[in-house]
Design a protein around this motif. Structure first.
Motif, PDB file in Angstrom:
ATOM      1  N   MET A   1       0.847  -1.183   0.000  1.00 40.30           N
ATOM      2  CA  MET A   1       0.000   0.000   0.000  1.00 40.30           C
ATOM      3  C   MET A   1       0.887   1.240   0.000  1.00 40.30           C
ATOM      4  N   THR A   2       0.367   2.308  -0.542  1.00 35.03           N
ATOM      5  CA  THR A   2       1.066   3.584  -0.472  1.00 35.03           C
ATOM      6  C   THR A   2       0.720   4.265   0.847  1.00 35.03           C
ATOM      7  N   VAL A   3       1.474   5.277   1.191  1.00 38.20           N
ATOM      8  CA  VAL A   3       1.163   6.052   2.393  1.00 38.20           C
ATOM      9  C   VAL A   3      -0.246   6.632   2.272  1.00 38.20           C
ATOM     10  N   ARG A   4      -0.592   7.138   1.108  1.00 36.24           N
ATOM     11  CA  ARG A   4      -1.938   7.724   0.915  1.00 36.24           C
ATOM     12  C   ARG A   4      -3.028   6.665   1.105  1.00 36.24           C
ATOM     13  N   GLU A   5      -2.793   5.439   0.643  1.00 37.96           N
ATOM     14  CA  GLU A   5      -3.773   4.358   0.852  1.00 37.96           C
ATOM     15  C   GLU A   5      -3.904   4.016   2.340  1.00 37.96           C
ATOM     16  N   MET A   6      -2.773   4.048   3.055  1.00 37.78           N
ATOM     17  CA  MET A   6      -2.825   3.805   4.506  1.00 37.78           C
ATOM     18  C   MET A   6      -3.625   4.907   5.198  1.00 37.78           C
ATOM     19  N   GLU A   7      -3.410   6.149   4.778  1.00 34.61           N
ATOM     20  CA  GLU A   7      -4.163   7.253   5.365  1.00 34.61           C
ATOM     21  C   GLU A   7      -5.656   7.114   5.058  1.00 34.61           C
ATOM     22  N   LYS A   8      -5.987   6.671   3.858  1.00 35.69           N
ATOM     23  CA  LYS A   8      -7.398   6.478   3.502  1.00 35.69           C
ATOM     24  C   LYS A   8      -8.022   5.360   4.344  1.00 35.69           C
ATOM     25  N   LEU A   9      -7.283   4.265   4.548  1.00 35.61           N
ATOM     26  CA  LEU A   9      -7.765   3.182   5.401  1.00 35.61           C
ATOM     27  C   LEU A   9      -8.017   3.718   6.811  1.00 35.61           C
ATOM     28  N   ASP A  10      -7.087   4.512   7.325  1.00 36.72           N
ATOM     29  CA  ASP A  10      -7.242   5.100   8.653  1.00 36.72           C
ATOM     30  C   ASP A  10      -8.449   6.037   8.695  1.00 36.72           C
ATOM     31  N   ASP A  11      -8.614   6.865   7.676  1.00 32.55           N
ATOM     32  CA  ASP A  11      -9.773   7.764   7.614  1.00 32.55           C
ATOM     33  C   ASP A  11     -11.077   6.961   7.668  1.00 32.55           C
ATOM     34  N   THR A  12     -11.126   5.854   6.921  1.00 34.52           N
ATOM     35  CA  THR A  12     -12.319   5.011   6.880  1.00 34.52           C
ATOM     36  C   THR A  12     -12.584   4.391   8.250  1.00 34.52           C
ATOM     37  N   GLY A  13     -11.532   3.910   8.904  1.00 34.70           N
ATOM     38  CA  GLY A  13     -11.690   3.306  10.230  1.00 34.70           C
ATOM     39  C   GLY A  13     -12.127   4.308  11.279  1.00 34.70           C
ATOM     40  N   LEU A  14     -11.553   5.497  11.255  1.00 34.39           N
ATOM     41  CA  LEU A  14     -11.930   6.523  12.221  1.00 34.39           C
ATOM     42  C   LEU A  14     -13.371   6.980  11.993  1.00 34.39           C
ATOM     43  N   LYS A  15     -13.773   7.075  10.741  1.00 32.88           N
ATOM     44  CA  LYS A  15     -15.161   7.435  10.430  1.00 32.88           C
ATOM     45  C   LYS A  15     -16.118   6.355  10.938  1.00 32.88           C
ATOM     46  N   ALA A  16     -15.713   5.091  10.809  1.00 29.62           N
ATOM     47  CA  ALA A  16     -16.554   3.991  11.309  1.00 29.62           C
ATOM     48  C   ALA A  16     -16.767   4.126  12.818  1.00 29.62           C
ATOM     49  N   TRP A  17     -15.697   4.461  13.562  1.00 31.32           N
ATOM     50  CA  TRP A  17     -15.844   4.679  15.006  1.00 31.32           C
ATOM     51  C   TRP A  17     -16.776   5.857  15.273  1.00 31.32           C
ATOM     52  N   ASP A  18     -16.544   6.955  14.566  1.00 38.37           N
ATOM     53  CA  ASP A  18     -17.349   8.157  14.811  1.00 38.37           C
ATOM     54  C   ASP A  18     -18.807   7.940  14.430  1.00 38.37           C
ATOM     55  N   ASP A  19     -19.054   7.099  13.417  1.00 40.15           N
ATOM     56  CA  ASP A  19     -20.427   6.778  12.995  1.00 40.15           C
ATOM     57  C   ASP A  19     -21.035   5.632  13.797  1.00 40.15           C
ATOM     58  N   HIS A  20     -20.253   5.035  14.701  1.00 37.56           N
ATOM     59  CA  HIS A  20     -20.690   3.881  15.493  1.00 37.56           C
ATOM     60  C   HIS A  20     -21.082   2.723  14.578  1.00 37.56           C
ATOM     61  N   ASP A  21     -20.255   2.451  13.586  1.00 32.72           N
ATOM     62  CA  ASP A  21     -20.535   1.455  12.553  1.00 32.72           C
ATOM     63  C   ASP A  21     -19.507   0.331  12.612  1.00 32.72           C
ATOM     64  N   ALA A  22     -19.808  -0.696  13.415  1.00 36.36           N
ATOM     65  CA  ALA A  22     -18.879  -1.815  13.577  1.00 36.36           C
ATOM     66  C   ALA A  22     -18.633  -2.527  12.250  1.00 36.36           C
ATOM     67  N   ASN A  23     -19.649  -2.685  11.424  1.00 35.28           N
ATOM     68  CA  ASN A  23     -19.470  -3.390  10.148  1.00 35.28           C
ATOM     69  C   ASN A  23     -18.470  -2.684   9.243  1.00 35.28           C
ATOM     70  N   ALA A  24     -18.514  -1.361   9.203  1.00 38.36           N
ATOM     71  CA  ALA A  24     -17.583  -0.606   8.361  1.00 38.36           C
ATOM     72  C   ALA A  24     -16.149  -0.802   8.840  1.00 38.36           C
ATOM     73  N   LEU A  25     -15.935  -0.843  10.151  1.00 36.30           N
ATOM     74  CA  LEU A  25     -14.589  -1.081  10.655  1.00 36.30           C
ATOM     75  C   LEU A  25     -14.157  -2.514  10.377  1.00 36.30           C
ATOM     76  N   LEU A  26     -15.036  -3.459  10.632  1.00 35.35           N
ATOM     77  CA  LEU A  26     -14.694  -4.862  10.437  1.00 35.35           C
ATOM     78  C   LEU A  26     -14.346  -5.176   8.984  1.00 35.35           C
ATOM     79  N   ALA A  27     -14.893  -4.437   8.051  1.00 32.97           N
ATOM     80  CA  ALA A  27     -14.591  -4.652   6.630  1.00 32.97           C
ATOM     81  C   ALA A  27     -13.117  -4.370   6.315  1.00 32.97           C
ATOM     82  N   LEU A  28     -12.425  -3.656   7.195  1.00 30.14           N
ATOM     83  CA  LEU A  28     -11.020  -3.308   6.978  1.00 30.14           C
ATOM     84  C   LEU A  28     -10.056  -4.393   7.472  1.00 30.14           C
TER      85      LEU A  28
END
Length: 141
Positions: free
Chosen positions: A1-28
């Protein structure tokens, strides 16, 4: 993965926490992973354990929000400092202990470190500042 892809993965995971969406986090996560958390005696290795863990936080702090304050990323890992806020209106489970709601608000901090393989999380280490949070809740001090 590129650094930008890692940052995007992190953005997605943090959004899942903020949205209270366990499925979105688990997909990662990869099929095989380990999640070590300071509040748990053993690492989590199943999606159901992670779902219960997340739902425990969302039950204890239904209005919980997380915000990244610092991040360092490379091509297979990311480290983050964060701030979390919320009001403890539900019971809180930490390991094998449960405490009743305090109805107090927290503005606490934590860090996490993630390692990936083939674009999926294989290792997660979370370090919530439990002492800071419990002090604000009036449980220790």
């Amino acid at each position: 993965m590129t650094v930008r892809e890692m940052e995007k993965l992190d953005d997605t995971g943090l959004k899942a926490w903020d949205d209270h969406d366990a499925n979105a986090l688990l997909a990662l996560f990869a099929d095989k992973f380990e999640w070590h958390d300071d509040g748990l005696p053993e690492p989590m290795r199943t999606r159901e354990e992670v779902r219960q863990f997340m739902n425990g936080w969302f039950t204890a702090f239904p209005d919980m929000h997380v915000k990244r304050t610092n991040r360092v990323a490379n091509d297979d890992s990311v480290g983050v400092e964060l701030e979390f806020t919320g009001t403890n209106t539900g019971p809180m489970v930490m390991g094998d202990k449960q405490m009743p709601a305090t109805n107090k608000s927290v503005n606490a901090h934590g860090t996490y470190f993630v390692r990936t393989k083939n674009g999926k999380i294989v290792e997660f280490h979370s370090h919530p500042n439990i002492g800071e949070m419990l002090t604000q809740l009036g449980v220790q001090g």
